[in-house]
Scaffold this active site. Structure first.
Site: not given
Ligand SMILES: Cc1cc2nc3c(=O)[nH]c(=O)nc-3n(C[C@H](O)[C@H](O)[C@H](O)COP(=O)(O)OP(=O)(O)OC[C@H]3O[C@@H](n4cnc5c(N)ncnc54)[C@H](O)[C@@H]3O)c2cc1C
Length: 387
Positions: A126, A131-132, A135, A161, A243, A340, A363-364
């Site tokens: 899914f 990259p951009g 959240s 995933t 969730r 240790g 997932e959030g």
């Molecule tokens: C191992 C792994 C598996 C995954 N699997 C999937 C998948 O199957 N499908 C899929 O679509 N995605 C998947 N993801 C993506 C995952 O859902 C995102 O990494 C996650 O939602 C966070 O987005 P980001 O990494 O871009 O962080 P960012 O959105 O860039 O956030 C960076 C930091 O800033 C904080 N932040 C951002 N906005 C705010 C705000 N408004 N207020 C306060 N803090 C904020 C965040 O909480 C975080 O601490 C996966 C990620 C990982 C690491």
């Protein structure tokens, strides 16, 4: 108010517990050895064989409707099962499952995607994150442009995933940029053979997600899942399930790890007495149990709300935040209690330490769950206290 399980829930939980003890736990040393070599804990063949064994006694398709041969279990029972599976680090999941939103498939898609996914003959992933846009998922840019009766998909998804193994992806793409992702995105069923590429992302834990690249990938309009413009709604439904299941697993991991800490505290001696004699150690154990049980109740309450047909989103955010942060604190304390030894690769603790860090991100993130909780209260969607 009734905190007990039904007889059926108890029987199912005990059967899964037995399966974990007999079939999975003995594989743990091999999983740790493979982990050290950077290999997956189970090969695909091993997973398939274990799933077939479980199917033999009826465990197949926990969430899958009975008409598709599944168990169609209620959310509470599913949460209980995820907790039991969390008690081992052997990466097993029961077979016979498909992404919840694949049930939106039409007749042709059902034959091509849903049924083979349930049977394990096809593997899905899914993809909404880019990259951009993590959240801020509404910021997706991967575009689907109409070309005759087809769509052309261009852009990149990341952190997906299963993206390395999947032979098709459920891709959320912008179909109406002016409307934005909430009203102008669509879910597409896109076979790898249609032309997308994947590239693995190495992480600190056992998860190995992938980046997916789409360069003018041609997708027939018959591969739209649900309706054009319904992508956001489907994506939120997909995410909603994790969730309460992710923290359910967190509860199982914490149960197992805390049990190890209790045993170690009673047997490891320093200064002529078991370390359990020290209040510093006792408090780590007490705090861990307290937080673990609080998280369990939040998980079960969220699942119970799902079963009752109520809007469970707020409760599920609480469960996710609570479970994710709890398991990280518990594993940290369990590692500390082991000194240790906790830091070595002889024991699974450092592995959990790396694995569960993800729970606070995918997932959030924790921050997104807090944002949801605060927003719901501040805007009056939910009220403080029991309704
Ligand atoms: C191992 C792994 C598996 C995954 N699997 C999937 C998948 O199957 N499908 C899929 O679509 N995605 C998947 N993801 C993506 C995952 O859902 C995102 O990494 C996650 O939602 C966070 O987005 P980001 O990494 O871009 O962080 P960012 O959105 O860039 O956030 C960076 C930091 O800033 C904080 N932040 C951002 N906005 C705010 C705000 N408004 N207020 C306060 N803090 C904020 C965040 O909480 C975080 O601490 C996966 C990620 C990982 C690491």
């Amino acid at each position: 108010m009734e905190f007990g399980l039904t007889d059926e829930q108890r029987a199912i939980r005990d059967t899964v517990r037995d399966f974990v003890r007999k079939e999975l736990t003995p594989r743990e040393p091999a999983v740790l050895a493979r982990d050290r070599r950077g290999e997956p804990g189970l090969t695909r063949d091993e997973l398939t064989a274990l799933q077939a064994k479980a199917r033999g006694f009826g465990f197949w398709g926990l969430s899958t409707p009975e008409e598709y041969g599944g168990m169609d279990l209620d959310a509470v029972t599913q949460a209980l099962i995820h907790t039991e599976l969390g008690r081992t680090y052997v990466p097993f999941t029961f077979g016979g499952e498909a992404d919840n939103i694949l049930y939106e498939a039409n007749d042709a898609q059902r034959a091509e995607y849903l049924l083979p996914t349930i049977e394990g003959d096809r593997i899905s992933c899914f993809a909404i994150t880019e990259p951009g846009a993590g959240s801020d998922a509404a910021n997706i840019r991967l575009a689907a442009r109409r070309d005759g009766d087809d769509w052309l998909l261009s852009g990149e998804k990341t952190f997906i995933t299963g993206g390395n193994d999947a032979d098709f992806a459920i891709v959320i793409a912008l179909t109406d940029p002016a409307a934005g992702a909430r009203g102008g995105s669509t879910a597409f069923l896109v076979d790898r053979s249609m032309g997308w590429r994947s590239s693995p992302i190495v992480t600190m834990g056992p998860a190995e997600p992938a980046s997916l690249f789409f360069d003018q990938v041609r997708v027939p309009s018959s591969h739209v899942l649900g309706e054009v413009g319904q992508g956001w709604q489907l994506a939120m439904r997909w995410i909603g399930r994790g969730r309460y299941l992710i923290p359910a697993r967190a509860v199982g991991i914490a149960e197992r790890a805390l049990s190890m800490a209790v045993e170690y505290a009673n047997t490891r001696e320093t200064f002529g007495a078991p370390i359990a004699a020290n209040q510093a150690i006792q408090w780590m154990i007490a705090d861990s149990e307290l937080e673990l049980e609080a998280a369990r109740l939040l998980v079960l309450r969220a699942a119970w709300l799902v079963d009752s047909g109520a809007d469970a989103r707020h409760a599920a955010s609480m469960a996710k935040l609570s479970g994710a942060t709890m398991v990280n604190r518990v594993i940290d304390r369990v590692l500390q209690v082991h000194g240790g030894m906790g830091y070595t690769r002889e024991l699974p603790i450092e592995r959990w330490y790396r694995e569960v860090r993800l729970f606070r991100i995918f997932e959030g993130t924790d921050e997104m769950q807090r944002l949801i909780l605060a927003r719901d209260l501040l805007r009056g969607y939910t009220k403080v206290g029991l309704g």
